[in-house]
Design a protein around this motif. Structure first.
Motif, PDB file in Angstrom:
ATOM      1  N   ALA A   2       0.839  -1.207   0.000  1.00 29.77           N
ATOM      2  CA  ALA A   2       0.000   0.000   0.000  1.00 29.77           C
ATOM      3  C   ALA A   2       0.869   1.251   0.000  1.00 29.77           C
ATOM      4  O   ALA A   2       0.552   2.242  -0.670  1.00 29.77           O
ATOM      5  N   ALA A   3       1.979   1.205   0.732  1.00 30.16           N
ATOM      6  CA  ALA A   3       2.874   2.358   0.796  1.00 30.16           C
ATOM      7  C   ALA A   3       3.466   2.674  -0.572  1.00 30.16           C
ATOM      8  O   ALA A   3       3.551   3.839  -0.965  1.00 30.16           O
ATOM      9  N   ALA A   4       3.858   1.643  -1.287  1.00 30.55           N
ATOM     10  CA  ALA A   4       4.422   1.857  -2.625  1.00 30.55           C
ATOM     11  C   ALA A   4       3.404   2.528  -3.546  1.00 30.55           C
ATOM     12  O   ALA A   4       3.750   3.442  -4.306  1.00 30.55           O
ATOM     13  N   GLY A   5       2.161   2.104  -3.453  1.00 30.93           N
ATOM     14  CA  GLY A   5       1.115   2.718  -4.271  1.00 30.93           C
ATOM     15  C   GLY A   5       0.864   4.168  -3.892  1.00 30.93           C
ATOM     16  O   GLY A   5       0.698   5.030  -4.759  1.00 30.93           O
ATOM     17  N   ALA A   6       0.853   4.430  -2.571  1.00 31.37           N
ATOM     18  CA  ALA A   6       0.608   5.797  -2.108  1.00 31.37           C
ATOM     19  C   ALA A   6       1.738   6.737  -2.525  1.00 31.37           C
ATOM     20  O   ALA A   6       1.495   7.878  -2.931  1.00 31.37           O
ATOM     21  N   VAL A   7       2.965   6.250  -2.457  1.00 27.56           N
ATOM     22  CA  VAL A   7       4.116   7.077  -2.842  1.00 27.56           C
ATOM     23  C   VAL A   7       4.151   7.288  -4.351  1.00 27.56           C
ATOM     24  O   VAL A   7       4.545   8.352  -4.834  1.00 27.56           O
ATOM     25  N   ALA A   8       3.698   6.279  -5.101  1.00 28.39           N
ATOM     26  CA  ALA A   8       3.641   6.425  -6.560  1.00 28.39           C
ATOM     27  C   ALA A   8       2.656   7.534  -6.953  1.00 28.39           C
ATOM     28  O   ALA A   8       2.881   8.246  -7.926  1.00 28.39           O
ATOM     29  N   GLU A   9       1.591   7.667  -6.190  1.00 24.78           N
ATOM     30  CA  GLU A   9       0.608   8.719  -6.461  1.00 24.78           C
ATOM     31  C   GLU A   9       1.162  10.097  -6.112  1.00 24.78           C
ATOM     32  O   GLU A   9       0.925  11.059  -6.830  1.00 24.78           O
ATOM     33  N   ASP A  10       1.884  10.174  -4.985  1.00 18.64           N
ATOM     34  CA  ASP A  10       2.429  11.459  -4.540  1.00 18.64           C
ATOM     35  C   ASP A  10       3.588  11.177  -3.583  1.00 18.64           C
ATOM     36  O   ASP A  10       3.407  10.563  -2.542  1.00 18.64           O
ATOM     37  N   GLU A  11       4.769  11.657  -3.922  1.00 21.66           N
ATOM     38  CA  GLU A  11       5.959  11.406  -3.118  1.00 21.66           C
ATOM     39  C   GLU A  11       5.860  12.004  -1.715  1.00 21.66           C
ATOM     40  O   GLU A  11       6.574  11.580  -0.810  1.00 21.66           O
ATOM     41  N   LYS A  12       4.967  12.957  -1.518  1.00 18.74           N
ATOM     42  CA  LYS A  12       4.776  13.541  -0.193  1.00 18.74           C
ATOM     43  C   LYS A  12       4.197  12.531   0.801  1.00 18.74           C
ATOM     44  O   LYS A  12       4.234  12.754   2.003  1.00 18.74           O
ATOM     45  N   ASN A  13       3.668  11.432   0.309  1.00 16.56           N
ATOM     46  CA  ASN A  13       3.090  10.398   1.174  1.00 16.56           C
ATOM     47  C   ASN A  13       4.152   9.509   1.819  1.00 16.56           C
ATOM     48  O   ASN A  13       3.824   8.682   2.667  1.00 16.56           O
ATOM     49  N   GLY A  44      -0.745  -5.190   9.809  1.00 15.25           N
ATOM     50  CA  GLY A  44      -0.321  -4.778   8.474  1.00 15.25           C
ATOM     51  C   GLY A  44      -1.505  -4.433   7.590  1.00 15.25           C
ATOM     52  O   GLY A  44      -1.451  -3.483   6.793  1.00 15.25           O
ATOM     53  N   ILE A  45      -2.581  -5.192   7.725  1.00 13.75           N
ATOM     54  CA  ILE A  45      -3.794  -4.919   6.948  1.00 13.75           C
ATOM     55  C   ILE A  45      -4.390  -3.573   7.365  1.00 13.75           C
ATOM     56  O   ILE A  45      -4.768  -2.745   6.521  1.00 13.75           O
ATOM     57  N   ILE A  46      -4.447  -3.338   8.682  1.00 18.47           N
ATOM     58  CA  ILE A  46      -4.981  -2.068   9.185  1.00 18.47           C
ATOM     59  C   ILE A  46      -4.078  -0.906   8.763  1.00 18.47           C
ATOM     60  O   ILE A  46      -4.562   0.146   8.330  1.00 18.47           O
ATOM     61  N   ALA A  47      -2.767  -1.096   8.875  1.00 16.66           N
ATOM     62  CA  ALA A  47      -1.825  -0.045   8.461  1.00 16.66           C
ATOM     63  C   ALA A  47      -1.956   0.235   6.972  1.00 16.66           C
ATOM     64  O   ALA A  47      -1.850   1.387   6.535  1.00 16.66           O
ATOM     65  N   SER A  48      -2.196  -0.805   6.195  1.00 18.56           N
ATOM     66  CA  SER A  48      -2.392  -0.639   4.752  1.00 18.56           C
ATOM     67  C   SER A  48      -3.594   0.253   4.464  1.00 18.56           C
ATOM     68  O   SER A  48      -3.524   1.165   3.633  1.00 18.56           O
ATOM     69  N   ALA A  49      -4.681   0.007   5.175  1.00 18.77           N
ATOM     70  CA  ALA A  49      -5.867   0.854   5.010  1.00 18.77           C
ATOM     71  C   ALA A  49      -5.572   2.274   5.466  1.00 18.77           C
ATOM     72  O   ALA A  49      -6.020   3.243   4.846  1.00 18.77           O
TER      73      ALA A  49
END
Length: 161
Positions: free
Chosen positions: A32-43, A113-118
């Protein structure tokens, strides 16, 4: 059974199960983190913090491994329970129980990990939800903390330092 077998199993179960569960939890959140960072590096910062939360269970497992090794004498080089007396077998079985307690409660790293992903997904959409995401993920952590406390009680009262 030889007391060292119980002790070795306790150490392996504490670090092994908790470590494996942490790997799964961090992996789930990392995707999930990789996807969020791909959308915006500020994440990146918020995603990294949330992704790291499931790693703590492996730390509890490692702490328990060292405590078991310390109280049994393995760490000092002189195993205290070498003779297979009833007392030594009981103390070794208590250490096995302590390790198993931490290992099994360490499985909480997977739902964490599932909760952190959400939480990573939520923070990517609304950064103001970061604190709530940490709190939600920390709820799963409490089971592992209870397991570590239980193991400490077993070690101190059942074997002593």
């Amino acid at each position: 059974m030889d007391p060292i077998v119980y002790v070795a199993l306790g150490m392996a179960l504490a670090a092994g199960i908790a470590g494996a569960a942490s790997s799964f939890g961090v992996g789930i959140a990392g995707a999930a983190a990789a996807g969020a960072v791909a959308e915006d590096e500020k994440n990146f910062k918020n995603a990294l913090i949330l992704e790291g939360l499931p790693m703590t269970q492996s730390i509890y497992g490692l702490i328990t491994l060292f405590l078991i090794a310390l109280v049994s004498g393995i760490l000092g080089g002189s195993f205290k329970f070498a003779a297979a007396t009833q007392e030594n077998i009981i103390k070794s079985a208590i250490l096995l129980g302590a390790g198993l307690t931490v290992g099994l409660t360490g499985l909480s790293a997977i739902p964490q990990g599932i909760i952190a992903s959400a939480g990573i997904g939520a923070v990517a959409k609304n950064p103001k939800t970061f604190t709530q995401g940490i709190i939600f993920a920390a709820m799963a952590e409490t089971m592992a903390i209870f397991g570590l406390v239980g193991a400490l009680i077993l070690i101190v009262t059942g074997v002593g330092f």
